[in-house]
Write an enzyme that holds these catalytic residues in place. Structure first.
Site, PDB file in Angstrom:
ATOM      1  N   ASP A   1       0.689  -1.085  -0.161  1.00 44.76           N
ATOM      2  CA  ASP A   1       0.033   0.046   0.277  1.00 44.76           C
ATOM      3  C   ASP A   1       0.976   1.276   0.073  1.00 44.76           C
ATOM      4  OD1 ASP A   1      -2.195   1.650  -0.076  1.00 44.76           O
ATOM      5  OD2 ASP A   1      -3.145   0.549   1.543  1.00 44.76           O
TER       6      ASP A   1
HETATM    7  C1  NOJ Z   1      -4.072   3.879  -0.129  1.00 39.92           C
HETATM    8  C2  NOJ Z   1      -5.078   2.805   0.121  1.00 39.92           C
HETATM    9  O1  NOJ Z   1      -5.077   2.249   1.342  1.00 39.92           O
HETATM   10  C3  NOJ Z   1      -5.282   1.997  -0.753  1.00 39.92           C
HETATM   11  O2  NOJ Z   1      -6.549   1.310  -0.937  1.00 39.92           O
HETATM   12  C4  NOJ Z   1      -5.150   2.729  -2.334  1.00 39.92           C
HETATM   13  O3  NOJ Z   1      -5.580   1.737  -3.322  1.00 39.92           O
HETATM   14  C5  NOJ Z   1      -3.901   3.453  -2.420  1.00 39.92           C
HETATM   15  N1  NOJ Z   1      -3.666   4.475  -1.069  1.00 39.92           N
HETATM   16  C6  NOJ Z   1      -3.589   4.060  -3.732  1.00 39.92           C
HETATM   17  O4  NOJ Z   1      -4.454   4.965  -3.847  1.00 39.92           O
END
Ligand code: NOJ
Length: 755
Positions: free
Chosen positions: A303
C-alpha cells in the site's frame, strides 16, 4: 470452465447494441491470470531480465504518482509531466498510479516504448473502486444487492471505461471484512460476513478481469488489503490489529482465497500490523499463506508507503531495512515509498538481499505487463474512450444497481411506495439537491455534473403532476433556525415529506473514521421538526456505513437506506420511492443501536451465559439492549414472502457428497418482487466453538405475486468445515442446524447429522 471464465449475458446484449467491439486486442490466447503459464512469455521475461541493469530492475519494482492528466490544471502539471516523462525515459519506474485518459497515458506510454532502453511499457494502476466515470453505488451498497451477477457486471463496466482511458490495473476489489462501523473504510467493504464477502470478491475479480486480460475491455484486479486491515482496533484507520490465527483464517482469509480462486492478478499488502508483524513484511501471511497455501503466483504491491511506514511501527530501522524486509516477505512492488529504488542496490551489494529475489519480483511485474498485452498493444484508443465513457447503457445499468442496492428498513402503514396521484411532496435535506456527495468516497473520475440529484430524479419521475417543494433544512454538520423553519414550512404545505439525510462523501472512506456514528445533531433536529408538523414523513438515509438512529427507528414510519448511490442517484431513488423498483436489498452488516455495542456482528459465538431478559448475570448491558437495531441480512419489500417445506437430503453420505437443502418461498403480497433467500448453519458441538449462525448460501430471485418457487442449496465439505486446532480444515461428526429465511434471525429451521 473455470469460474473466472464465465460469460456475461448482459454484456452480450448491451454492447452488441452499442456497437462496441470487445474483441481480444491482439492474441487468440486470452490470459485470465498472471500465473506463469505461457512459455513464450517466460522466454521473453528471462531475456529482458538478463539484459537489465540492477537500477533498471529496481525501476520496475517502483510505482509512483503519474500526474493525473493534462486536462486537470494543465499549467501546474507541466513541470510534473516533464519529470514524469524523464522517469519513464530513464526506466526508473515501472508503474504509475494516478494517470488518466487515453491521450495522456498514451503520451507516457510512447516514451516508454520508443525512448526507454528496453521498450518496456508502463503499468498504469488507479483506484477504480465503484466505477470509473460512471460511478456506481459505493461497494457496501453494491454488496447490499446480494446479487453477484449484478456486481460482476458493474465491474465489467468499470473495466471497459477504465481500460479505454489507459488504466490497466485497479486497486480493487477491497475484500476486507469489517465488524466495526466506526472504521471509515467499511464503505469500501462488502460488510461483515466472510461468505458474502468472498462471493462478492470473486464476482468483482471476474468483472474486472473479464474474458482475458489482454483485451481492451479488461483490467488487472487487486484484492486488498492483505490482511485483516478491517480489524483495526477502535475502528481507527491504519491502527494495530491483534487477533488469533484462527480469527484471521476464519474471518479475514476467505475473501482473499476466493479472489485467488477467481484468478485475481494482484494483491495489495496492508498498512496494519498483525500480532506484531506489519502486513507489508509478514512472512507468515505473505509467503506462508498467500504464496504457499493459496498458491498465488501473481504480483504483490505494497500500500502507499506501507513499506517505509514500518519505521513508525518500530519494525524497521530505516528505509533500507524496511525495503529488505518487505522484499524478503514477498512484496514485489513498492507503491510510492521509493525505498526499493533508493536502497536495494546497496543491500544487494552488501549481500543482505539476493538478486534472485529481485529477479523474481521483476519477473512478476513483467509477466503482468505481458499478460495484459502491453508489450504488443501498449496504447489506449481515444475513440473507444469517447464511445464508452458514461454511455447511456452504462448509466442505465448504474441506475439499476443503485435501485437494487437500497434497503427498505421500515414501512409502517404502507407509507411507501408513493402513489402517482399524490399532490405535493416536500423534498428536504442536505442530500436532496446535492450532486456531489451521492458519488461517495473514491470516485476519482466521477464528476458532480454527471450526478442526477434527488430533486431532479423526482422531477423527472413526476413531471408537472406533483408539486415538489425543496428546502435544504440543514447542512451535514451545522444548521440554523432559518434553514429548519423553511423546511418545516415546506413540510406543512405538503402531503408527504421526504427527508434526505446522512453523511457527506467525506464522512466515510479512508481516514474518515467516526467515534460517534449517529446522524449529526442538526440533521436529527431537522428530522424531528419535520416529523412534528404531522405531515407523513419518510427518511431516506444516504450514508457510507450504518449509522445510529434510535429515535428515527422508533418514530419515523418509513425509512430507506439509499447509501451513496452514484451518478444515477435521483433516478434510482425515484424508482424505489414510487415502487417502479420493488426494494429487495439486504443489510450486509449488522446495524447497531448504539456505538457502544461495537463490535456487533451476527456470526458471533455463544457465550456460557447468553443474554437473557430476566437473568442479570448474562452477557448484556445494563443501559441498552444487546440486540441490534436491524439484523444482518435484513430488508423489507413492498410485498411479503412466506417460507415453508424445508427439506434436507443426503446427510448420510455427507461430507463426501453435498447435502441438498430445499425450501418453498411464496410471494404472499400483492406485488411482484425479489427475495433474497439466505441459508445459515450452526455446527452445534465441535472441538472448537462455532458461531451461532454462519451464512453458507444465498439467492436473490424474482417471484411474481401469488407464486411459489422452490429454492435449492447445496452444502459441501467446504461449507461444513472449519479450522481445527492444528489449523487444518476439518468436518466433525455431529448435529448441524439449518436456517433458511429472509435474514439471519427468522425463517424455517431443520437439522441434520454428520456420522
Ligand atoms: C491507500 C489506500 O489504502 C489504498 O486502498 C489505495 O489503493 C492506495 N492508497 C492508492 O490510492
Amino acid at each position: 470452465m473455470p469460474a473466472h471464465k464465465q460469460t456475461s449475458v448482459f454484456f452480450g446484449v448491451a454492447f452488441t447494441v452499442a456497437g462496441i467491439f470487445l474483441q481480444p486486442a491482439f492474441a487468440d490466447d486470452a490470459p485470465t491470470t498472471t500465473s506463469r503459464s505461457n512459455p513464450e512469455i517466460e522466454k521473453r521475461i528471462s531475456l529482458l531480465i538478463e539484459n537489465m541493469t540492477l537500477e533498471e530492475k529496481l525501476g520496475q519494482l517502483t510505482q509512483q504518482w503519474g500526474g493525473e492528466s493534462q486536462d486537470v490544471n494543465p499549467g501546474a502539471k507541466k513541470q510534473a509531466l516533464d519529470d514524469i516523462l524523464g522517469v519513464v525515459r530513464a526506466g526508473i519506474a515501472g508503474s504509475f498510479l494516478g494517470a488518466y485518459g487515453a491521450e495522456y497515458t498514451n503520451r507516457i506510454q510512447k516514451v516508454a516504448i520508443e525512448e526507454s532502453k528496453h521498450h518496456i511499457p508502463m503499468l498504469i494502476g488507479n483506484d477504480v473502486i465503484h466505477g470509473f466515470r460512471t460511478i456506481f453505488p459505493v461497494p457496501l451498497a453494491e454488496a447490499a444487492t446480494w446479487d453477484v451477477g449484478l456486481v460482476e457486471q458493474a465491474e465489467r463496466i468499470a473495466a471497459v471505461e477504465a481500460r479505454a482511458a489507459g488504466t490497466h490495473w485497479t486497486f480493487a476489489p477491497m475484500v476486507d471484512v469489517c465488524r466495526d462501523a466506526r472504521w471509515g473504510r467499511i464503505v469500501e467493504t462488502s460488510g461483515e460476513d466472510p461468505f458474502l464477502s468472498a462471493k462478492m470478491a470473486a464476482a468483482r475479480v471476474r468483472g474486472f478481469q473479464g474474458e482475458g486480460l489482454n483485451r481492451n475491455d479488461a483490467i488487472l484486479a487487486c484484492a486488498k488489503h492483505y490482511i485483516a486491515y478491517g480489524a483495526a482496533e477502535g475502528g481507527r484507520d491504519y491502527n494495530t490489529v491483534d487477533l488469533s490465527e484462527y480469527a484471521l483464517r476464519e474471518t479475514h482469509l476467505p475473501s482473499f482465497a476466493a479472489s485467488v480462486d477467481a484468478g485475481v492478478g494482484s494483491i495489495m499488502s496492508a498498512f496494519n500490523e498483525i500480532n506484531g508483524v506489519p502486513a507489508s513484511a509478514n512472512d507468515m501471511t505473505l509467503r506462508g499463506i498467500l504464496r504457499n497455501e493459496l498458491g498465488f503466483d501473481g504480483l504483490v504491491v505494497s500500500d502507499w508507503s506501507s513499506i517505509t511506514e514500518m519505521i513508525n511501527h518500530g519494525y524497521a530501522a530505516d528505509p533500507a531495512d524496511a525495503a529488505a524486509k518487505s522484499l524478503a516477505a514477498g512484496v514485489d512492488m513498492d507503491m510510492c515509498s521509493f525505498s526499493y529504488r533508493d536502497t536495494l542496490k546497496k543491500s544487494v551489494e552488501s549481500g543482505r538481499v539476493s538478486i534472485r529475489l529481485i529477479d523474481d519480483s521483476v519477473a512478476r511485474i513483467l509477466r503482468a505487463k505481458f499478460v495484459l498485452g502491453l508489450f504488443d498493444n501498449p496504447y489506449a484508443e481515444p475513440s473507444l474512450e469517447k464511445r464508452v465513457t458514461l454511455s447511456a447503457e452504462h448509466r442505465a445499468f448504474a441506475r439499476k444497481v443503485a435501485a437494487k442496492s437500497m434497503v427498505l428498513l421500515k414501512n409502517d402503514a404502507g407509507l411507501l411506495p408513493l402513489s402517482d396521484s399524490i399532490e405535493s411532496i416536500a423534498v428536504i435535506g442536505p442530500l436532496a439537491k446535492n450532486q456531489h456527495d451521492p458519488l461517495g468516497t473514491w470516485s476519482l473520475n466521477g464528476r458532480d455534473e454527471d450526478v442526477v440529484s434527488v430533486i431532479d430524479g423526482l422531477k423527472q419521475r413526476v413531471g408537472d403532476k406533483v408539486l415538489l417543494q425543496y428546502a435544504q433544512g440543514s447542512d451535514f454538520l451545522t444548521g440554523d433556525d432559518a434553514m429548519r423553519n423553511e423546511a418545516v414550512a415546506a413540510a406543512k404545505d405538503a402531503k408527504v415529506a421526504l427527508l434526505f439525510v446522512g453523511e457527506a462523501e467525506n464522512m466515510s472512506g479512508e481516514a474518515y473514521c467516526r467515534a460517534t456514528i449517529d446522524l449529526p445533531a442538526p440533521q436529527l433536529e431537522l428530522v424531528k421538526a419535520v416529523h412534528a408538523t404531522g405531515t407523513p414523513t419518510i427518511v431516506v438515509l444516504m450514508t457510507g456505513r450504518p449509522i445510529v438512529i434510535p429515535w428515527i427507528s422508533e418514530n419515523i414510519q418509513a425509512i430507506v437506506e439509499a447509501w451513496h448511490p452514484g451518478v444515477e442517484c435521483g433516478n434510482a431513488v425515484a424508482d424505489v420511492l414510487f415502487g417502479d423498483e420493488n426494494p429487495a436489498a439486504r443489510l450486509p452488516v449488522t446495524w447497531p443501536r448504539h456505538v457502544g455495542q461495537i463490535p456487533l456482528y451476527y456470526n458471533h459465538k455463544m457465550t456460557g451465559r447468553p443474554p437473557a431478559e430476566n437473568n442479570r448475570y448474562t452477557s448484556k448491558y445494563i443501559d441498552i439492549p444487546w440486540t441490534p437495531q436491524y439484523p444482518f441480512g435484513f430488508g423489507l419489500s413492498y410485498t411479503t414472502f412466506a417460507y415453508a417445506n424445508l427439506t434436507i437430503e443426503g446427510a448420510a453420505s455427507a461430507p463426501s457428497n453435498p447435502i441438498k437443502v430445499a425450501v418453498d418461498v411464496t410471494n404472499t403480497g400483492s406485488r411482484d418482487g425479489d427475495e433474497v433467500v439466505q441459508l445459515y448453519i450452526r455446527d452445534l458441538v465441535a472441538s472448537r466453538t462455532r458461531p451461532v449462525r454462519e451464512l453458507k448460501g444465498f439467492k436473490r430471485l424474482s417471484i411474481p405475486k401469488g407464486e411459489t418457487k422452490q429454492v435449492t442449496f447445496e452444502l459441501t465439505r467446504d461449507h461444513l468445515s472449519f479450522y481445527g486446532v492444528d489449523m487444518k480444515r476439518i468436518v466433525e461428526p455431529g448435529r448441524f442446524q439449518v436456517f433458511v429465511g429472509p435474514n439471519c434471525t427468522t425463517g424455517v429451521e431443520g437439522e441434520f447429522e454428520i456420522k
